[in-house]
Scaffold this motif. Structure first.
Motif, PDB file in Angstrom:
ATOM      1  N   ASP A   1      32.036  33.755  49.301  1.00 20.55           N
ATOM      2  CA  ASP A   1      33.329  34.338  49.603  1.00 20.55           C
ATOM      3  C   ASP A   1      34.317  34.168  48.450  1.00 20.55           C
ATOM      4  O   ASP A   1      35.346  34.820  48.410  1.00 20.55           O
ATOM      5  N   GLY A   2      34.019  33.259  47.541  1.00 25.54           N
ATOM      6  CA  GLY A   2      34.922  32.994  46.433  1.00 25.54           C
ATOM      7  C   GLY A   2      34.161  32.343  45.293  1.00 25.54           C
ATOM      8  O   GLY A   2      32.934  32.325  45.267  1.00 25.54           O
ATOM      9  N   TRP A   3      34.902  31.780  44.360  1.00 21.39           N
ATOM     10  CA  TRP A   3      34.299  31.218  43.161  1.00 21.39           C
ATOM     11  C   TRP A   3      34.352  29.696  43.204  1.00 21.39           C
ATOM     12  O   TRP A   3      35.320  29.102  43.675  1.00 21.39           O
ATOM     13  N   ASP A   4      33.301  29.081  42.710  1.00 21.24           N
ATOM     14  CA  ASP A   4      33.262  27.628  42.558  1.00 21.24           C
ATOM     15  C   ASP A   4      33.899  27.282  41.212  1.00 21.24           C
ATOM     16  O   ASP A   4      33.427  27.735  40.158  1.00 21.24           O
ATOM     17  N   ASP A   5      34.984  26.515  41.240  1.00 24.24           N
ATOM     18  CA  ASP A   5      35.745  26.256  40.007  1.00 24.24           C
ATOM     19  C   ASP A   5      34.901  25.573  38.937  1.00 24.24           C
ATOM     20  O   ASP A   5      35.006  25.906  37.746  1.00 24.24           O
ATOM     21  N   GLU A   6      34.072  24.602  39.349  1.00 23.60           N
ATOM     22  CA  GLU A   6      33.216  23.927  38.371  1.00 23.60           C
ATOM     23  C   GLU A   6      32.247  24.903  37.726  1.00 23.60           C
ATOM     24  O   GLU A   6      32.015  24.881  36.513  1.00 23.60           O
ATOM     25  N   ALA A   7      31.705  25.771  38.548  1.00 27.67           N
ATOM     26  CA  ALA A   7      30.718  26.731  38.046  1.00 27.67           C
ATOM     27  C   ALA A   7      31.361  27.727  37.090  1.00 27.67           C
ATOM     28  O   ALA A   7      30.820  27.995  36.004  1.00 27.67           O
ATOM     29  N   THR A   8      32.503  28.285  37.462  1.00 29.06           N
ATOM     30  CA  THR A   8      33.125  29.297  36.608  1.00 29.06           C
ATOM     31  C   THR A   8      33.623  28.685  35.307  1.00 29.06           C
ATOM     32  O   THR A   8      33.546  29.319  34.248  1.00 29.06           O
ATOM     33  N   ALA A   9      34.103  27.430  35.366  1.00 26.73           N
ATOM     34  CA  ALA A   9      34.539  26.760  34.131  1.00 26.73           C
ATOM     35  C   ALA A   9      33.357  26.572  33.187  1.00 26.73           C
ATOM     36  O   ALA A   9      33.470  26.788  31.966  1.00 26.73           O
ATOM     37  N   ALA A  10      32.215  26.180  33.736  1.00 33.80           N
ATOM     38  CA  ALA A  10      31.023  25.991  32.913  1.00 33.80           C
ATOM     39  C   ALA A  10      30.539  27.316  32.342  1.00 33.80           C
ATOM     40  O   ALA A  10      30.141  27.401  31.171  1.00 33.80           O
ATOM     41  N   CYS A  11      30.572  28.366  33.150  1.00 31.74           N
ATOM     42  CA  CYS A  11      30.144  29.689  32.678  1.00 31.74           C
ATOM     43  C   CYS A  11      31.032  30.174  31.541  1.00 31.74           C
ATOM     44  O   CYS A  11      30.540  30.748  30.555  1.00 31.74           O
ATOM     45  N   SER A  12      32.332  29.944  31.673  1.00 33.63           N
ATOM     46  CA  SER A  12      33.258  30.357  30.627  1.00 33.63           C
ATOM     47  C   SER A  12      33.030  29.558  29.344  1.00 33.63           C
ATOM     48  O   SER A  12      32.964  30.124  28.240  1.00 33.63           O
ATOM     49  N   GLU A  13      32.864  28.265  29.492  1.00 33.44           N
ATOM     50  CA  GLU A  13      32.675  27.396  28.327  1.00 33.44           C
ATOM     51  C   GLU A  13      31.399  27.736  27.560  1.00 33.44           C
ATOM     52  O   GLU A  13      31.376  27.739  26.320  1.00 33.44           O
ATOM     53  N   LEU A  14      30.350  28.045  28.289  1.00 30.43           N
ATOM     54  CA  LEU A  14      29.043  28.250  27.666  1.00 30.43           C
ATOM     55  C   LEU A  14      28.675  29.725  27.508  1.00 30.43           C
ATOM     56  O   LEU A  14      27.538  30.038  27.128  1.00 30.43           O
ATOM     57  N   ALA A  15      29.622  30.619  27.736  1.00 31.52           N
ATOM     58  CA  ALA A  15      29.335  32.050  27.619  1.00 31.52           C
ATOM     59  C   ALA A  15      28.720  32.427  26.270  1.00 31.52           C
ATOM     60  O   ALA A  15      27.782  33.241  26.226  1.00 31.52           O
ATOM     61  N   PRO A  16      29.170  31.849  25.126  1.00 29.32           N
ATOM     62  CA  PRO A  16      28.568  32.235  23.839  1.00 29.32           C
ATOM     63  C   PRO A  16      27.070  31.963  23.760  1.00 29.32           C
ATOM     64  O   PRO A  16      26.373  32.588  22.947  1.00 29.32           O
ATOM     65  N   THR A  17      26.551  31.065  24.609  1.00 27.62           N
ATOM     66  CA  THR A  17      25.115  30.761  24.544  1.00 27.62           C
ATOM     67  C   THR A  17      24.261  31.941  24.995  1.00 27.62           C
ATOM     68  O   THR A  17      23.063  31.992  24.691  1.00 27.62           O
ATOM     69  N   LEU A  18      24.868  32.904  25.681  1.00 23.32           N
ATOM     70  CA  LEU A  18      24.117  34.081  26.116  1.00 23.32           C
ATOM     71  C   LEU A  18      23.608  34.891  24.931  1.00 23.32           C
ATOM     72  O   LEU A  18      22.644  35.644  25.044  1.00 23.32           O
TER      73      LEU A  18
END
Length: 392
Positions: free
Chosen positions: A179-196
């Motif tokens: 139903d929404g976003w997990d703050d820990e998860a989205t923070a990690a995704c944002s931080e590590l986005a360049p690894t994609l």
């Protein structure tokens, strides 16, 4: 009392029960998406099993039971059992020894929890006994499903560092089940986005298609752009294009047309054919997918004024795509078969025109008027030919 997986038709299939008997009911479990989907009332298209047996033993036991297998990923413990109405991927229990964000070095295990601990999200780490359907839930996945929540198992940063594709998988599963976003998860995704950037382009392209095939991924795509994730995998998609995706989803829904990932990718790109070519090459799309994106990219406002003429020119699929992206209703094309011009060049030659460019010119002139008039029957085409010949 332990929770049971709901009865599903596939759990009672004779061929699957024969597989269970071959491996031993206490040494095999249904696992992952098929269990999760059964709990949430969704249909399962991919059936996966986990087992204590080593891959060679799985092959031997299946062979003795007359079940054909293919060693689809045997280095990582996966063997596929082949059945007429749907295969089963069987993977030996394992745990990670080393990871680098793209691949893992694994070691086989005999513990169900070891195997569960290496999975990405709690809702994907559910195991069901093949006969009793009792669920083993090691990390609270059932509670998360009940709460419409998607969480990584353990620390999100650590899990993403193990496999960078988990960034995109998080957004796909959150779109389906949260139903929404997990703050820990989205923070990690944002931080590590360049690894994609270090991932196989095919894997990125495939995951992007899986996300965009969901009923309504618009809010997710907007969130990915907000977090800087979308810019890594699809930098051509700006804020305007995210808006176009939203308009397309609304158009699809209004027309009663099923979601289509490639159409939605096209909406997320500028209407510039070379851009479609570049994206297709980068994401390793097939030739047909590339041609489709390029065709959609050649759109302008004139494309929607005469839908059937457009479909005659570019094909029904591309015409429908362009109309939907333009916010037009393509319903009059959905059951329409592109007609063939009832006139051959030989007939023009028979009317006294010498073979060569003049025949092609007359044929094209007749065809142009035939399309403009809405594909009239043969009698009208003969009149159009008479007029074209009279104008020579």
């Amino acid at each position: 009392m332990a929770e049971r997986m709901p009865d599903c038709p596939w759990t009672k299939r004779e061929d699957y029960l024969r597989l269970v008997e071959a491996l031993g009911a206490d040494d095999v479990r249904w696992v992952g998406g098929c269990v999760r989907d059964a709990v949430t009332g969704h249909d399962s298209h991919d059936i996966d099993a986990a087992t204590r047996h080593l891959p060679a033993a799985v092959i031997d036991r299946c062979g003795e039971a007359g079940i054909r297998t293919i060693p689809t990923g045997i280095d990582h413990g996966t063997v596929t059992a082949i059945f007429e109405d749907g295969n089963v991927e069987i993977t030996t229990l394992r745990h990670d020894v080393a990871t680098d964000g793209r691949r893992a070095t694994i070691s086989f295990s005999e513990e169900w929890k070891d195997d569960a601990a290496r999975r990405d999200f709690t809702i994907n780490a559910l195991y069901a006994h093949p006969l009793t359907l009792e669920i083993s839930d090691y990390f609270g996945g059932l509670d998360d499903l009940a709460a419409n929540r998607v969480r990584f198992i353990g620390n999100p940063v650590t899990r993403i560092q193990e496999d960078h594709l988990r960034i995109l998988r998080y957004f796909r599963f959150a779109t389906r089940f949260a139903d929404g976003w997990d703050d820990e998860a989205t923070a990690a995704c944002s931080e590590l986005a360049p690894t994609l950037k270090g991932l196989s382009r095919e894997r990125v392209g495939w995951e992007l298609q899986n996300l965009l095939a969901l009923p309504d991924p618009v809010a997710t795509v907007a969130k990915m752009r907000e977090l800087g994730v979308l810019q890594v995998v699809l930098p051509e998609c700006g804020k305007h294009e995210v808006g176009k995706l939203g308009e397309l989803v609304a158009s699809e829904r209004a027309a009663g047309i099923e979601p289509d990932a490639m159409r939605r990718i096209a909406a997320m790109l500028p209407a510039v054919p070379p851009v479609a070519e570049t994206v297709s090459a980068r994401l390793r799309f097939s030739r047909s997918q590339r041609d489709r994106l390029t065709c959609i990219a050649r759109r302008d406002t004139r494309d929607v004024e005469n839908p059937q003429a457009l479909a005659y020119d570019v094909g029904v699929e591309c015409a429908v795509d362009r109309l939907l992206i333009a916010g037009e209703n393509p319903s009059n094309l959905l059951d329409w078969e592109v007609p063939k011009l009832p006139l051959k060049g030989g007939e023009i030659v028979a009317r006294g025109v010498g073979k060569g460019p003049e025949v092609a010119r007359i044929l094209q002139a007749v065809e142009k008027r035939w399309v403009e008039e809405g594909f009239p029957p043969r009698e009208r085409v003969e009149t159009l030919l008479d007029e074209a010949l009279a104008e020579r």
